[in-house]
Design an enzyme around this catalytic site. Sequence first.
Site, PDB file in Angstrom:
ATOM      1  N   ASN A  56       3.111  -5.020  -4.453  1.00 47.30           N
ATOM      2  CA  ASN A  56       4.483  -4.779  -3.975  1.00 47.30           C
ATOM      3  C   ASN A  56       5.114  -6.142  -3.740  1.00 47.30           C
ATOM      4  OD1 ASN A  56       6.829  -4.121  -2.657  1.00 47.30           O
ATOM      5  ND2 ASN A  56       5.836  -3.344  -0.794  1.00 47.30           N
ATOM      6  N   LYS A 109       8.076  -6.868  -3.012  1.00 45.60           N
ATOM      7  CA  LYS A 109       9.186  -6.868  -2.050  1.00 45.60           C
ATOM      8  C   LYS A 109      10.348  -7.690  -2.624  1.00 45.60           C
ATOM      9  CE  LYS A 109       5.877  -6.005   1.572  1.00 45.60           C
ATOM     10  NZ  LYS A 109       5.551  -6.010   2.988  1.00 45.60           N
ATOM     11  N   HIS A 152       8.832   3.220   2.053  1.00 42.47           N
ATOM     12  CA  HIS A 152       8.146   2.060   2.645  1.00 42.47           C
ATOM     13  C   HIS A 152       8.655   1.862   4.071  1.00 42.47           C
ATOM     14  CE1 HIS A 152       6.839  -2.025   3.445  1.00 42.47           C
ATOM     15  NE2 HIS A 152       5.961  -1.862   2.478  1.00 42.47           N
ATOM     16  N   GLU A 184       9.492  -0.662   5.648  1.00 45.47           N
ATOM     17  CA  GLU A 184      10.636  -1.575   5.763  1.00 45.47           C
ATOM     18  C   GLU A 184      11.945  -0.844   5.482  1.00 45.47           C
ATOM     19  OE1 GLU A 184       9.051  -4.633   3.206  1.00 45.47           O
ATOM     20  OE2 GLU A 184       7.527  -5.044   4.725  1.00 45.47           O
ATOM     21  N   GLU A 219       0.022   2.869   5.315  1.00 54.62           N
ATOM     22  CA  GLU A 219       0.333   1.501   5.688  1.00 54.62           C
ATOM     23  C   GLU A 219       0.685   1.433   7.171  1.00 54.62           C
ATOM     24  OE1 GLU A 219       1.558  -0.964   1.987  1.00 54.62           O
ATOM     25  OE2 GLU A 219       3.351  -0.118   2.875  1.00 54.62           O
ATOM     26  N   GLY A 244       2.012  -7.504   6.654  1.00 53.34           N
ATOM     27  CA  GLY A 244       2.478  -8.888   6.694  1.00 53.34           C
ATOM     28  C   GLY A 244       2.080  -9.642   7.947  1.00 53.34           C
ATOM     29  N   SER A 282      -1.825  -6.080   4.888  1.00 54.71           N
ATOM     30  CA  SER A 282      -2.653  -7.285   4.890  1.00 54.71           C
ATOM     31  C   SER A 282      -3.978  -7.116   4.161  1.00 54.71           C
ATOM     32  CB  SER A 282      -2.887  -7.786   6.322  1.00 54.71           C
ATOM     33  OG  SER A 282      -1.644  -8.121   6.930  1.00 54.71           O
TER      34      SER A 282
END
Length: 250
Positions: free
Chosen positions: A11, A13, A96, A98, A167, A173, A211
Amino acid sequence: MSMRSKLMVGNWKMNGSLTANASLVADILAGMPAVHCRAALCVPSVYLAQLQALLTASSIDLGAQDVSPHGSGAFTGEVSADMLHEFGVRYCIVGHSERRQHHAESDELVASKTQRALAAGITPIVCVGESLAEREAGQTEAVVKRQLAAVIHANGHCISEIVVAYEPIWAIGTGLTASPEQAQQVHAVLRAQLQAATAHADRVSILYGGSMNAANAAELLAQPDVDGGLIGGAALKAPDFLSMLKTASR
Ligand code: PGA
């Protein structure tokens, strides 16, 4: 034992440039002869045409990071599932964290996006995951089950065609990873929920994301219900991504 070969998805991003993408993909492709798992790259939509060309004749599938819940029309800024399909997109991340956080995507919106992807012949990678506060409050299972339930409800028997990505938000991250046991526990809950909805739940790949890196991939991928990874930061470095693809090939 498992009928699911591992699926490893990068991904990207909102990272990349024409030059950087070409060099990263060239470095990844150079290592692909040693890779025997399924692999895909989910890239910003403006780079889909570039990646479609770069990945032609490779075993790496193309993926997008989001899709409109609408079919076509007056939706400025949106990209439809049919448009993605036209560029050879095989996978599309939906929901996702985010996007759930920064774009206020609800469970119902994520379910609509999942429907649009499936209808266009694209495999949605449906992301679920709890925040740190939710984990500490003992709500992890309730949260991921609520998120997946909305998608199951809207998609009926097609649900065996999706990919799920667990996730945990606190692991994205941050360098913090769920332990293999923590990941397996949630993956088993998701598998059971899928089993209650379809006779083909054993076909659904459930990826871990948050991660995942070259050092921790092996123990995560060794869990019975961890069928692959959704990889952010470590997918931007060819040696790291290739190392994880090789781990998943064993
Ligand atoms: P990360 O991102 O690997 O950088 O934690 C994973 C993701 O958000 O998909």
